[in-house]
Design a protein around this motif. Sequence first.
Motif, PDB file in Angstrom:
ATOM      1  N   TYR A 143       7.299   2.590 -18.869  1.00 23.79           N
ATOM      2  CA  TYR A 143       7.432   2.427 -17.374  1.00 23.79           C
ATOM      3  C   TYR A 143       7.903   1.020 -17.139  1.00 23.79           C
ATOM      4  CZ  TYR A 143       4.164   6.218 -17.229  1.00 23.79           C
ATOM      5  OH  TYR A 143       3.499   7.231 -17.243  1.00 23.79           O
ATOM      6  N   THR A 144       8.696   0.815 -16.314  1.00 26.19           N
ATOM      7  CA  THR A 144       9.296  -0.673 -16.283  1.00 26.19           C
ATOM      8  C   THR A 144       8.477  -1.277 -14.915  1.00 26.19           C
ATOM      9  OG1 THR A 144      11.273  -0.120 -17.213  1.00 26.19           O
ATOM     10  CG2 THR A 144      11.535  -2.112 -15.770  1.00 26.19           C
ATOM     11  N   ILE A 145       7.937  -2.459 -15.298  1.00 26.36           N
ATOM     12  CA  ILE A 145       6.992  -2.928 -14.209  1.00 26.36           C
ATOM     13  C   ILE A 145       7.907  -4.273 -13.651  1.00 26.36           C
ATOM     14  CG2 ILE A 145       4.622  -3.664 -13.650  1.00 26.36           C
ATOM     15  CD1 ILE A 145       4.681  -0.822 -14.585  1.00 26.36           C
ATOM     16  N   LYS A 146       8.112  -4.359 -12.659  1.00 30.07           N
ATOM     17  CA  LYS A 146       8.738  -5.627 -11.916  1.00 30.07           C
ATOM     18  C   LYS A 146       7.735  -6.198 -11.184  1.00 30.07           C
ATOM     19  CE  LYS A 146      13.475  -3.563 -12.089  1.00 30.07           C
ATOM     20  NZ  LYS A 146      14.422  -3.313 -11.478  1.00 30.07           N
ATOM     21  N   ASP A 147       6.987  -5.631 -10.416  1.00 32.65           N
ATOM     22  CA  ASP A 147       6.026  -5.987  -9.340  1.00 32.65           C
ATOM     23  C   ASP A 147       4.716  -5.163  -9.289  1.00 32.65           C
ATOM     24  OD1 ASP A 147       6.621  -3.760  -7.763  1.00 32.65           O
ATOM     25  OD2 ASP A 147       8.423  -4.984  -6.844  1.00 32.65           O
ATOM     26  N   GLU A 148       3.816  -5.381  -8.025  1.00 32.17           N
ATOM     27  CA  GLU A 148       2.400  -4.772  -8.040  1.00 32.17           C
ATOM     28  C   GLU A 148       2.713  -3.379  -7.835  1.00 32.17           C
ATOM     29  OE1 GLU A 148      -1.978  -5.696  -6.303  1.00 32.17           O
ATOM     30  OE2 GLU A 148      -0.565  -7.263  -6.828  1.00 32.17           O
ATOM     31  N   GLN A 149       3.683  -3.226  -6.936  1.00 26.08           N
ATOM     32  CA  GLN A 149       3.950  -1.727  -6.332  1.00 26.08           C
ATOM     33  C   GLN A 149       4.508  -0.789  -7.452  1.00 26.08           C
ATOM     34  OE1 GLN A 149       7.047  -1.661  -3.195  1.00 26.08           O
ATOM     35  NE2 GLN A 149       6.593   0.683  -3.108  1.00 26.08           N
ATOM     36  N   ALA A 150       5.254  -1.341  -8.378  1.00 29.72           N
ATOM     37  CA  ALA A 150       5.806  -0.596  -9.492  1.00 29.72           C
ATOM     38  C   ALA A 150       4.585  -0.333 -10.516  1.00 29.72           C
ATOM     39  CB  ALA A 150       6.668  -1.277  -9.982  1.00 29.72           C
ATOM     40  N   SER A 151       3.814  -1.224 -10.671  1.00 28.06           N
ATOM     41  CA  SER A 151       2.654  -1.143 -11.681  1.00 28.06           C
ATOM     42  C   SER A 151       1.766   0.041 -10.994  1.00 28.06           C
ATOM     43  CB  SER A 151       1.783  -2.447 -11.707  1.00 28.06           C
ATOM     44  OG  SER A 151       1.083  -2.866 -10.588  1.00 28.06           O
ATOM     45  N   ASP A 152       1.360   0.121  -9.675  1.00 27.36           N
ATOM     46  CA  ASP A 152       0.613   0.897  -9.005  1.00 27.36           C
ATOM     47  C   ASP A 152       1.130   2.493  -9.135  1.00 27.36           C
ATOM     48  OD1 ASP A 152      -1.175  -1.005  -8.093  1.00 27.36           O
ATOM     49  OD2 ASP A 152      -0.567  -0.811  -5.991  1.00 27.36           O
ATOM     50  N   GLN A 153       2.503   2.437  -8.759  1.00 29.42           N
ATOM     51  CA  GLN A 153       3.225   3.859  -9.144  1.00 29.42           C
ATOM     52  C   GLN A 153       3.021   4.397 -10.755  1.00 29.42           C
ATOM     53  OE1 GLN A 153       7.005   2.725  -7.518  1.00 29.42           O
ATOM     54  NE2 GLN A 153       6.438   3.270  -5.610  1.00 29.42           N
ATOM     55  N   ALA A 154       3.298   3.414 -11.371  1.00 30.17           N
ATOM     56  CA  ALA A 154       3.250   3.772 -12.855  1.00 30.17           C
ATOM     57  C   ALA A 154       1.788   4.271 -13.233  1.00 30.17           C
ATOM     58  CB  ALA A 154       3.691   2.696 -13.811  1.00 30.17           C
ATOM     59  N   LEU A 155       0.949   3.612 -12.872  1.00 31.27           N
ATOM     60  CA  LEU A 155      -0.492   3.992 -13.230  1.00 31.27           C
ATOM     61  C   LEU A 155      -0.906   5.340 -12.616  1.00 31.27           C
ATOM     62  CD1 LEU A 155      -2.140   0.548 -13.258  1.00 31.27           C
ATOM     63  CD2 LEU A 155      -1.664   1.944 -15.281  1.00 31.27           C
ATOM     64  N   LEU A 156      -0.623   5.582 -11.364  1.00 31.89           N
ATOM     65  CA  LEU A 156      -0.694   6.681 -10.692  1.00 31.89           C
ATOM     66  C   LEU A 156       0.050   7.628 -11.211  1.00 31.89           C
ATOM     67  CD1 LEU A 156      -2.472   8.063  -8.226  1.00 31.89           C
ATOM     68  CD2 LEU A 156      -0.443   7.654  -6.855  1.00 31.89           C
ATOM     69  N   TYR A 157       1.336   7.602 -11.700  1.00 36.41           N
ATOM     70  CA  TYR A 157       2.039   8.852 -12.382  1.00 36.41           C
ATOM     71  C   TYR A 157       1.497   8.910 -13.591  1.00 36.41           C
ATOM     72  CZ  TYR A 157       5.849  11.512 -13.942  1.00 36.41           C
ATOM     73  OH  TYR A 157       6.775  12.673 -14.230  1.00 36.41           O
ATOM     74  N   PHE A 158       1.049   8.088 -14.343  1.00 31.63           N
ATOM     75  CA  PHE A 158       0.476   8.334 -15.631  1.00 31.63           C
ATOM     76  C   PHE A 158      -0.808   9.284 -15.548  1.00 31.63           C
ATOM     77  CE2 PHE A 158      -2.864   7.567 -18.798  1.00 31.63           C
ATOM     78  CZ  PHE A 158      -2.279   7.848 -19.874  1.00 31.63           C
TER      79      PHE A 158
END
Length: 191
Positions: free
Chosen positions: A103-118
Amino acid sequence: MHKRTLKNKIFDFLTPLLKEKGFKAQKSKDRFVRKTAFGFQGISYHLVALGDELTLTFYFLIRFDEVENLWHQVSLTNPKKQPDTATLIVEQRHVDGIVINAYTIKDEQASDQALLYFFENNLVAGERLFQNMATLEQVTALWNKSPNAPINFMKNLEKRAIKGVILAFLTNHHNRIIPYFQIFLHTYHQR
């Protein structure tokens, strides 16, 4: 996003969800662990900073105490770290059913999406892996698909050969001990 911020977010987000599945957070070791009758199952992660982005990769860990206890009689692993070693370490991209490598994390929104997807997708595939690798016989079968070739959870051929000998010994597949020992000797002499 800074590494420390993302690390805290990973634990804040996943700890309550994984606790329901029997995992305990081990923040200092960057992982979540669930004890089993044979050792443990775990989920760890690795963060790499690339400019202003972070790459997050998850790993599924399976430890068989019998294998690791024999392995550490010959390994040079620090005795304090020996209880934490895993027999199998499978990067998420090598688990059947997982389509995202990292997962490429650029900001908090991307981190939320990555963790939820995982949690919603990749953890399901990880749980299947845990079920399919819950006995020494299952692991031995995987280990022995192609003894001379690297496998996705053990790139170090010498370590694979030694653990192959241990697995063959523990599962009474004594006919596999000599081939694995020969692989070990061959890789050792190529140094």
